[in-house]
Design a protein around this motif. Structure first.
Motif, PDB file in Angstrom:
ATOM      1  N   LEU A  95       0.804  -1.215   0.000  1.00  0.00           N
ATOM      2  CA  LEU A  95       0.000   0.000   0.000  1.00  0.00           C
ATOM      3  C   LEU A  95       0.840   1.269   0.000  1.00  0.00           C
ATOM      4  O   LEU A  95       0.300   2.366   0.076  1.00  0.00           O
ATOM      5  CB  LEU A  95      -0.955  -0.007   1.192  1.00  0.00           C
ATOM      6  CG  LEU A  95      -1.962  -1.166   1.209  1.00  0.00           C
ATOM      7  CD1 LEU A  95      -2.919  -1.028   2.376  1.00  0.00           C
ATOM      8  CD2 LEU A  95      -2.722  -1.260  -0.101  1.00  0.00           C
ATOM      9  N   GLY A  96       2.170   1.146  -0.045  1.00  0.00           N
ATOM     10  CA  GLY A  96       3.014   2.289  -0.343  1.00  0.00           C
ATOM     11  C   GLY A  96       3.634   3.041   0.814  1.00  0.00           C
ATOM     12  O   GLY A  96       4.358   4.010   0.595  1.00  0.00           O
ATOM     13  N   ASP A  97       3.383   2.618   2.058  1.00  0.00           N
ATOM     14  CA  ASP A  97       3.859   3.415   3.185  1.00  0.00           C
ATOM     15  C   ASP A  97       5.374   3.431   3.313  1.00  0.00           C
ATOM     16  O   ASP A  97       5.961   4.464   3.668  1.00  0.00           O
ATOM     17  CB  ASP A  97       3.228   2.892   4.477  1.00  0.00           C
ATOM     18  CG  ASP A  97       1.726   3.090   4.492  1.00  0.00           C
ATOM     19  OD1 ASP A  97       1.274   4.212   4.781  1.00  0.00           O
ATOM     20  OD2 ASP A  97       1.006   2.127   4.175  1.00  0.00           O
ATOM     21  N   ASN A  98       6.032   2.306   3.039  1.00  0.00           N
ATOM     22  CA  ASN A  98       7.488   2.295   3.108  1.00  0.00           C
ATOM     23  C   ASN A  98       8.094   3.165   2.010  1.00  0.00           C
ATOM     24  O   ASN A  98       9.084   3.867   2.239  1.00  0.00           O
ATOM     25  CB  ASN A  98       8.023   0.866   3.001  1.00  0.00           C
ATOM     26  CG  ASN A  98       7.707   0.044   4.237  1.00  0.00           C
ATOM     27  OD1 ASN A  98       7.559   0.569   5.331  1.00  0.00           O
ATOM     28  ND2 ASN A  98       7.608  -1.273   4.060  1.00  0.00           N
ATOM     29  N   ALA A  99       7.507   3.123   0.827  1.00  0.00           N
ATOM     30  CA  ALA A  99       7.979   3.983  -0.260  1.00  0.00           C
ATOM     31  C   ALA A  99       7.840   5.452   0.121  1.00  0.00           C
ATOM     32  O   ALA A  99       8.740   6.262  -0.147  1.00  0.00           O
ATOM     33  CB  ALA A  99       7.195   3.684  -1.536  1.00  0.00           C
TER      34      ALA A  99
END
Length: 242
Positions: A95-99
């Motif tokens: 879902l993109g949180d680390n990015a």
């Protein structure tokens, strides 16, 4: 459609129950959870696609959809602030949180997942970030990614794969790192002789050290006990030989 939370709170009874019920449902259809079943697709692509299809847009129903970057990545970024202008690749972005955390640290971020629904979801969540989100396969990445990134980050990708394809996964990750660049890997940990039933399959120290076969030199390997997270973890930094 279920109300979409801004973050996952395991102490919220309603959220905890939705996640537990989703986890039970997903385990029932996961070939890797069936005793004696042969994995026809070791990458488990059909199952990962089912995770997002069955979530109905509710991140709580995605087992790793905590709507927050992993705490061990955030801690590492706080200790390693010099990412401005560096190219970074987030592997299995979900879902993109680390990015987003890598982008906030100043890196020029590309993030990918092999489930298009996940990529679309992440891109919609972080429209205001300068992140390139793409659907791609770690084992067949775009040619222009090979040797292109100063930092390659993976959290929980390796541990989601059965042992038979770990060597290929390690090579695929190493191939993405620029000479002199780094790989940051975060995974659940186990002892060498410890018997495990997965997925996920926690990694042994030898699983990390085996990156040496692909031209990566281990710079640091932290053995982090349970505490911040419910289970023991590795946090490894490896540098690619020039």
């Amino acid at each position: 459609m279920a109300e979409k939370p801004q973050h996952f709170d395991p102490l919220d009874p309603a959220q905890a129950e939705r996640r537990a019920e989703a986890r039970r449902r997903l385990d029932e259809i996961d070939p890797a959870k069936q005793p004696g079943a042969a994995l026809k697709d070791p990458k488990r692509k059909d199952w990962f696609e089912a995770v997002y299809a069955l979530s109905d847009g509710d991140a709580v129903k995605v087992p790793w959809g905590n709507l927050a970057a992993h705490p061990y990545l955030l801690d590492w970024l706080a200790r390693n602030p010099a990412l401005n202008g560096l190219t970074a690749l987030d592997v299995g972005c979900g879902l993109g949180d680390n990015a987003a955390a890598l982008a906030e640290a100043g890196a020029k971020v590309t993030a990918f997942d092999f489930v298009p629904r996940a990529v679309e979801w992440a891109a919609n969540r972080f429209r205001d970030k300068s992140i390139v989100f793409r659907a791609a396969d770690l084992f067949a990445p775009p040619p222009e990614w090979l040797g292109a990134f100063d930092l390659v980050h993976e959290t929980y990708t390796l541990q989601a794969l059965p042992a038979e394809i770990l060597p290929a996964a390690r090579k695929a990750l190493a191939d993405l790192v620029k000479p002199g660049g780094r790989l940051l890997a975060i995974a659940r940990a186990r002892d060498e002789a410890q018997e495990i039933e997965g997925p996920p399959w926690p990694l042994a120290r030898s699983d990390i050290e085996a990156f040496a076969e692909n031209g990566l030199v281990l710079e640091s390997l932290e053995d982090i006990p349970a505490g911040v997270t419910p289970s023991r973890h590795w946090r490894a930094v490896l540098r690619k030989k020039l």
